[in-house]
Design a protein around this motif. Structure first.
Motif, PDB file in Angstrom:
ATOM      1  N   GLU A 388      -1.488   4.960 -30.885  1.00 31.42           N
ATOM      2  CA  GLU A 388      -2.135   3.797 -32.199  1.00 31.42           C
ATOM      3  C   GLU A 388      -2.413   4.667 -33.434  1.00 31.42           C
ATOM      4  N   GLN A 389      -1.725   3.372 -34.418  1.00 34.48           N
ATOM      5  CA  GLN A 389      -0.899   3.119 -35.508  1.00 34.48           C
ATOM      6  C   GLN A 389      -2.769   3.205 -36.370  1.00 34.48           C
ATOM      7  N   GLU A 390      -2.156   3.705 -37.627  1.00 33.02           N
ATOM      8  CA  GLU A 390      -2.835   3.650 -38.423  1.00 33.02           C
ATOM      9  C   GLU A 390      -2.623   3.017 -39.442  1.00 33.02           C
ATOM     10  N   PRO A 391      -3.572   2.191 -40.584  1.00 32.77           N
ATOM     11  CA  PRO A 391      -2.963   1.352 -41.630  1.00 32.77           C
ATOM     12  C   PRO A 391      -2.227   3.192 -42.466  1.00 32.77           C
ATOM     13  N   GLU A 392      -1.191   2.401 -43.152  1.00 31.90           N
ATOM     14  CA  GLU A 392      -0.363   3.912 -44.221  1.00 31.90           C
ATOM     15  C   GLU A 392      -0.268   3.199 -45.367  1.00 31.90           C
ATOM     16  N   LYS A 393      -0.411   4.354 -46.410  1.00 35.56           N
ATOM     17  CA  LYS A 393      -0.256   4.227 -48.295  1.00 35.56           C
ATOM     18  C   LYS A 393       1.428   4.410 -48.116  1.00 35.56           C
ATOM     19  N   ILE A 394       2.542   3.591 -49.117  1.00 38.89           N
ATOM     20  CA  ILE A 394       3.109   3.429 -49.072  1.00 38.89           C
ATOM     21  C   ILE A 394       3.474   3.062 -50.924  1.00 38.89           C
ATOM     22  N   LEU A 395       4.161   4.238 -51.239  1.00 40.15           N
ATOM     23  CA  LEU A 395       4.695   3.964 -53.214  1.00 40.15           C
ATOM     24  C   LEU A 395       6.059   3.430 -52.963  1.00 40.15           C
ATOM     25  N   ILE A 396       6.362   2.530 -53.422  1.00 38.53           N
ATOM     26  CA  ILE A 396       7.721   2.085 -54.181  1.00 38.53           C
ATOM     27  C   ILE A 396       7.647   2.145 -56.052  1.00 38.53           C
ATOM     28  N   VAL A 397       8.756   3.098 -55.828  1.00 37.83           N
ATOM     29  CA  VAL A 397       8.747   3.437 -57.372  1.00 37.83           C
ATOM     30  C   VAL A 397      10.249   2.807 -57.691  1.00 37.83           C
ATOM     31  N   GLY A 398       9.970   1.966 -59.072  1.00 35.25           N
ATOM     32  CA  GLY A 398      11.214   0.917 -59.615  1.00 35.25           C
ATOM     33  C   GLY A 398      11.304  -0.414 -59.308  1.00 35.25           C
ATOM     34  N   TRP A 399      11.309  -1.144 -59.369  1.00 35.08           N
ATOM     35  CA  TRP A 399      12.434  -2.275 -58.860  1.00 35.08           C
ATOM     36  C   TRP A 399      13.472  -3.113 -59.123  1.00 35.08           C
ATOM     37  N   ASN A 400      14.510  -3.832 -58.357  1.00 36.77           N
ATOM     38  CA  ASN A 400      15.139  -4.319 -58.253  1.00 36.77           C
ATOM     39  C   ASN A 400      15.223  -5.671 -57.406  1.00 36.77           C
ATOM     40  N   ASP A 401      15.692  -6.192 -57.131  1.00 35.63           N
ATOM     41  CA  ASP A 401      16.310  -7.441 -56.251  1.00 35.63           C
ATOM     42  C   ASP A 401      15.958  -7.591 -54.253  1.00 35.63           C
ATOM     43  N   ARG A 402      16.488  -5.734 -54.173  1.00 29.11           N
ATOM     44  CA  ARG A 402      16.293  -5.919 -52.994  1.00 29.11           C
ATOM     45  C   ARG A 402      14.358  -5.354 -52.768  1.00 29.11           C
ATOM     46  N   ALA A 403      13.993  -4.917 -53.673  1.00 30.46           N
ATOM     47  CA  ALA A 403      12.525  -4.766 -53.578  1.00 30.46           C
ATOM     48  C   ALA A 403      11.445  -6.082 -52.387  1.00 30.46           C
ATOM     49  N   ARG A 404      12.176  -7.398 -53.222  1.00 34.28           N
ATOM     50  CA  ARG A 404      11.263  -8.537 -52.210  1.00 34.28           C
ATOM     51  C   ARG A 404      11.915  -8.495 -50.610  1.00 34.28           C
ATOM     52  N   TYR A 405      12.885  -7.648 -50.453  1.00 32.04           N
ATOM     53  CA  TYR A 405      13.415  -7.356 -49.466  1.00 32.04           C
ATOM     54  C   TYR A 405      12.615  -6.753 -48.568  1.00 32.04           C
ATOM     55  N   ILE A 406      12.267  -5.295 -48.910  1.00 30.98           N
ATOM     56  CA  ILE A 406      11.626  -4.614 -48.911  1.00 30.98           C
ATOM     57  C   ILE A 406      10.224  -4.514 -48.193  1.00 30.98           C
ATOM     58  N   ALA A 407       9.909  -5.395 -48.907  1.00 31.17           N
ATOM     59  CA  ALA A 407       8.143  -5.727 -48.939  1.00 31.17           C
ATOM     60  C   ALA A 407       8.117  -6.260 -47.593  1.00 31.17           C
ATOM     61  N   LEU A 408       8.912  -7.203 -47.418  1.00 30.65           N
ATOM     62  CA  LEU A 408       8.798  -8.309 -46.714  1.00 30.65           C
ATOM     63  C   LEU A 408       9.270  -7.440 -44.968  1.00 30.65           C
ATOM     64  N   GLU A 409       9.930  -6.605 -45.028  1.00 24.18           N
ATOM     65  CA  GLU A 409      10.483  -6.119 -44.276  1.00 24.18           C
ATOM     66  C   GLU A 409       9.053  -5.147 -43.664  1.00 24.18           C
ATOM     67  N   LEU A 410       8.431  -4.047 -44.543  1.00 23.20           N
ATOM     68  CA  LEU A 410       7.387  -3.543 -43.865  1.00 23.20           C
ATOM     69  C   LEU A 410       7.023  -4.459 -43.350  1.00 23.20           C
ATOM     70  N   ASP A 411       6.414  -5.540 -43.912  1.00 26.40           N
ATOM     71  CA  ASP A 411       5.330  -6.491 -43.035  1.00 26.40           C
ATOM     72  C   ASP A 411       5.445  -6.173 -41.550  1.00 26.40           C
ATOM     73  N   ASN A 412       7.243  -6.278 -41.380  1.00 30.05           N
ATOM     74  CA  ASN A 412       7.623  -6.137 -40.069  1.00 30.05           C
ATOM     75  C   ASN A 412       7.000  -5.215 -39.327  1.00 30.05           C
ATOM     76  N   TYR A 413       6.989  -4.317 -39.817  1.00 33.24           N
ATOM     77  CA  TYR A 413       6.747  -2.881 -38.325  1.00 33.24           C
ATOM     78  C   TYR A 413       5.225  -2.335 -38.926  1.00 33.24           C
ATOM     79  N   VAL A 414       4.891  -1.348 -40.237  1.00 28.90           N
ATOM     80  CA  VAL A 414       3.256  -1.411 -40.235  1.00 28.90           C
ATOM     81  C   VAL A 414       1.674  -1.895 -40.129  1.00 28.90           C
ATOM     82  N   PRO A 415       1.125  -1.229 -39.159  1.00 26.61           N
ATOM     83  CA  PRO A 415      -0.210  -1.673 -38.988  1.00 26.61           C
ATOM     84  C   PRO A 415      -1.048  -2.467 -40.251  1.00 26.61           C
TER      85      PRO A 415
END
Length: 636
Positions: A388-415
């Motif tokens: 069983e997956q447990e909630p995770e803590k993820i850190l994103i350092v930096g910012w560009n236009d791809r950050a939006r895609y990354i956040a939305l994509e993470l939402d599909n995988y993490v608990p």
């Protein structure tokens, strides 16, 4: 208005004539020479001059006079053959001097013509007479990855040809390729100078007889529009071939995707670079060793993905097909209509016209084993519920236009309950993060402004609490080299913390320039650097087989079957010797496809692919230990 004189008209006519080129100038010089020869021949006869003092010699006529004047004009040495005949000798000296002027002019014209032709060849404007060549339109750093991959793919051919058309000097392109690519073996690289969106320039590279066309981005804000123009220039050319083209192009903005697809139709395969890189960053950050698997699948060195007819397997189920190949790992089926299914249901029937999709060494090794010795070791197969997956803590350092895609994509995988903290140097990302918070379900987004390259700042962030870290470039704020330098500084700090404090971070970094990737050499499979090299590798693969795009789209899509690296103890008895058929059977019972495994004891060895073994020979015995992993295709 100025009155135009005769001399002005004469100069104008002369200028127009000279502008017509070397050949016309040589023709004109020849005509002038004959006029002078005829004029001097008549004058010689009229003056009664004879080379042998015989004034009334009837044998010396007009033709003899023409010949004497011509030889003296062309050969200065003949003037000394008549030392006793001074009147004739003085006349011929004048003819010889004029001849020297004409010959010197001719030599100058010929020399200039040769230099002009060499300069034209140097400019790379001559038509390419090749067939079944790969045409690359445009120039960027990706080209130094694409060329070696195509060279590798052409290794089993007698001769391969790559033609490059770019708005650059031909010699400069050739020098850079020679310097950064080196020996291209049996593949010839031909460079031409021209604008890919210009129809006339495009024809120089002969797109009509190509095997594949690759369109590179222009590294500027109008890149997508220029790529669309290039596609239009190819597919709407009045002289285009009747057969469909095989075009591979990169797009950055998803909004331009539909326009490009509408223009190119089925003839173009589009790669959304921002989305692809974002998805790879998310998937590789969450699974140690997955980066090595993707690298192996995308380059031509090692095993790749191939499609092959298998008439002997018609009527078999997909489950049967998995076990029919001893030295190839089957991934899915390409149906007769061209659609692709990765890890379809196990009871899917393989029909006539379908093709097998498999990971294998070369295109001629994807063949069923005639007498496969399948030794299933049933006692070593286990079935356990996934952890069983447990909630995770993820850190994103930096910012560009791809950050939006990354956040939305993470939402599909993490608990649910996962926290994603975004830290940037710049405040303007805050409203974007706040809007993203309303679109995600499983994650809560936090945003903070900090100096992400400051060592003290990074130390105070307690980085050890995060499950993994994603480093993004400040692409929107700095030039490419400065943005990469900022990421590199942060990455080096994190690696130093690992050495000093023993922290083990799972880091995925982004580098914009492929060349900078070498500066930040990878230290482990948990320390992966994503750059445009992955897009370059993908473009090379799709250029060889357009249907590979369907495969990678499925692998990168959270809704399809992706590559997962799962604990071996969920499939087999660990610590015992077994063959891969046994692992394959255990995975098949879970509606998954096993394609390899990972030995954790070798996870730090780059020479051994960080322990990743893709497409193992199924009958060979091996042992998986407690912490080892199995690589599978699965929907979750």
């Amino acid at each position: 208005m100025k009155k135009i004189s005769f001399s002005d008209k004469l100069k104008y006519r002369f200028d127009n004539y000279v502008s017509q080129g070397t050949i016309n100038m040589i023709k004109g010089l020849a005509i002038i020479t004959m006029i002078f020869v005829c004029l001097f021949a008549v004058t010689l006869l009229a003056m009664g001059l004879h080379p042998d003092h015989q004034v009334n010699d009837s044998s010396f006529g007009i033709f003899e006079s023409l010949w004497v004047n011509l030889t003296h004009m062309l050969d200065p040495g003949t003037v000394g053959e008549h030392e006793d005949n001074w009147p004739f000798q003085l006349f011929m000296m004048f003819v010889t001097i004029l001849g020297l002027i004409i010959i010197s002019t001719l030599i100058g014209l010929v020399s200039n013509g040769i230099l002009t032709k060499l300069e034209a060849l140097r400019k790379g404007r001559s038509f390419v007479i090749e067939k079944d060549h790969v045409l690359i339109l445009g120039w960027s750093s990706k080209i130094f990855t694409i060329i070696p991959e195509i060279v590798e793919a052409n290794e089993n051919q007698k001769r391969g040809v790559i033609v490059i058309l770019a708005d650059m000097d031909k010699v400069t392109m050739e020098d850079e390729i020679k310097d950064k690519v080196g020996n291209t073996r049996n593949t010839q690289v031909i460079c031409r100078t021209g604008n890919p969106i210009d129809v006339h320039d495009l024809q120089i590279a002969n797109p009509f007889d190509t095997k594949a066309i690759i369109i590179l981005d222009k590294d500027n804000e109008n890149s997508d529009s220029q790529i669309i123009k290039t596609i239009v220039a190819i597919v709407t050319n009045p002289k285009r071939r009747p057969e469909p083209y095989h075009i591979t192009a990169e797009m950055e903005d998803k909004k331009n995707f539909e326009v490009a697809k509408m223009v190119g139709g089925d003839e173009v395969e589009l790669i959304l670079s921002d989305e692809i890189i974002s998805r790879i960053m998310v998937q590789t950050s969450r699974q140690s060793g997955l980066s090595v698997v993707y690298q192996d699948l995308m380059d031509f060195d090692g095993d790749e993905i191939y499609f092959e007819d298998a008439p002997s397997l018609v009527g078999k189920t997909f489950r049967d097909i998995l076990f029919a190949y001893e030295e190839s790992a089957i991934m899915g089926i390409q149906y007769s209509d061209g659609s692709v299914a990765i890890n379809p249901p196990m009871d899917t029937i393989f029909k006539k016209g379908d093709k097998v999709i498999g990971i294998t060494e070369d295109d001629d090794t994807l063949v069923p084993s005639p007498n496969a010795n399948i030794d299933l070791q049933e006692s070593k197969i286990v079935y356990t519920e996934p952890e069983e997956q447990e909630p995770e803590k993820i850190l994103i350092v930096g910012w560009n236009d791809r950050a939006r895609y990354i956040a939305l994509e993470l939402d599909n995988y993490v608990p649910a309950g996962t926290t994603v903290k975004i830290v940037s140097k710049f405040e303007d990302a805050r409203p974007i993060v706040e809007r993203l918070s309303n679109r995600v379900k499983n994650i809560s987004l936090e945003f903070e402004v900090k100096n992400t390259t400051g060592r003290e700042t990074l130390e105070n962030m307690h980085l050890e609490q995060y499950d993994f870290i994603i480093l993004l470039c400040y692409q929107n704020y700095f030039p490419i080299q400065e943005a990469d330098a900022q990421t590199l500084i942060t990455l080096l700090h994190l690696r130093n913390f690992t050495e000093l404090h023993g922290y083990k971070y799972k880091i995925v970094s982004e580098m914009l320039d492929i060349r900078n990737r070498q500066l930040a050499d990878i230290t482990s499979a948990d320390d992966f650097i994503v750059s445009d090299k992955l897009v370059s590798l993908l473009m090379s693969q799709v250029a060889e087989n357009k249907y590979l795009m369907r495969v990678f789209e499925d692998l990168f899509d959270a809704d399809g079957s992706e590559i997962y690296i799962k604990p071996a103890r969920e499939y087999v008895q660990v610590g015992q010797s077994m063959n891969f058929y046994t692992v394959l059977e255990s995975a098949a019972r879970k509606n998954e496809v096993a394609i390899g495994y990972r030995i954790i004891s070798k996870a730090k060895s780059a020479d051994e692919q960080y322990g990743v073994v893709l497409n193992p020979k199924k009958s060979e015995e091996f042992t998986l230990e407690e912490n080892d992993m199995v690589i599978v295709l699965s929907e979750d």
